[in-house]
Design a protein around this motif. Sequence first.
Motif, short mmCIF file in Angstrom:
data_model
loop_
_atom_site.label_atom_id
_atom_site.label_comp_id
_atom_site.label_asym_id
_atom_site.label_seq_id
_atom_site.Cartn_x
_atom_site.Cartn_y
_atom_site.Cartn_z
N CYS A 252 51.11 39.43 33.08
CA CYS A 252 49.76 38.86 32.65
C CYS A 252 48.75 39.37 33.70
N HIS A 254 46.13 38.28 34.27
CA HIS A 254 45.34 37.21 34.82
C HIS A 254 45.83 36.44 36.01
N CYS A 255 47.23 36.26 35.92
CA CYS A 255 48.02 35.71 36.79
C CYS A 255 49.40 36.25 37.37
N CYS A 278 48.12 31.27 30.52
CA CYS A 278 46.96 31.62 30.57
C CYS A 278 46.38 31.50 29.16
ZN LIG Z 1 48.95 34.46 32.99
#
Ligand SMILES: [Zn+2]
Length: 319
Positions: A252, A254-255, A278
């Motif tokens: 991911c 984002h994370c 997310c």
């Molecule tokens: Zn994520």
Amino acid sequence: MTTESLNEAMKYYVTAFYKFMPLENLETIKAALKHKASELDLKGLVILGHEGINSTCAAPSSEALADWKSWLQTYFEVAAFDFKNSGSERAPFRKFQVKVRDEICTIGHPELQASNEDNNHLSPEQWNHVLKEEQDFVMVDTRNWYEHKIGSFKGAINPKIDQFTDFFDQVDSMNLPKDKKMLVFCTGGIRCHKGILELQRRGYDKVFQLKGGILKYLEEFPNDQFAGECFVFDHRVALDQQLKPSEQYGLCPHCGQPSELDIHCKRCDFQTKICDDCVKLEFKKDTCSKNCAYHFELHPERKAAHQNQATETPRLRAT
Ligand SMILES: [Zn+2]
Ligand SMILES: [Zn+2]
């Protein structure tokens, strides 16, 4: 599976190994490892400690990998490390790193001394035998929740931990009879190799561990008792039953957790996979990077060209 039998398309030859052995002069060893890795254009992670070595590295050719392995065995004066091989089309690591730590696998108990003697190790074959022929046992996944989620042994208990140091209290909280047969497993064997000492110290008398972990098991028994894919701590994210890099999971942006939901970035039109946490978050669910999420929040109507962002780095750790 041998390195030579890996798919032709694999451009990177990956090997993981660990060994508990007393090591001194860690900075000297670190320098020697770095020198050799640079000569072979090797990338990856080595964790060094006074208790031993733990590593996953990728070489650009089978020759370089063979050279690395034989050099390691000569340098450390070890007849044969127990290497677990796999491959990758894309570089699994960006750089070569050597980290010196108190524990080569962190369980939070540096005072526990693991030896290389077998300690209730089961070979993949013996492991299969117990799973298929016996009934009176519990099997506990020692790995983190996000590793368990994408693949595990059928019937394994998931203690839902964020990190291995939480494992032991979590097992205690399950209130299992201490004389019940318990099977534990991890990715490459090292977490169990050390962790079993703490379990034994807490009174679990009949704990058995999978020798070589899931990676060794899948070499011998793909599509058998292990279901799904095996999470790895590098950019391949996971390996399938043939030990090839996952086509199902990404990381991911984002994370950094494993992700499998395809999205189309509303700001730059890039396609990527984000995780199911997310996807619940405004501005992350429709964007391909932290940068796009930031700008999309400020100006949802503005488009921009896709920028190649460094992917969120997985929590690199050799297992
Ligand atoms: Zn994520
Ligand atoms: Zn984008």
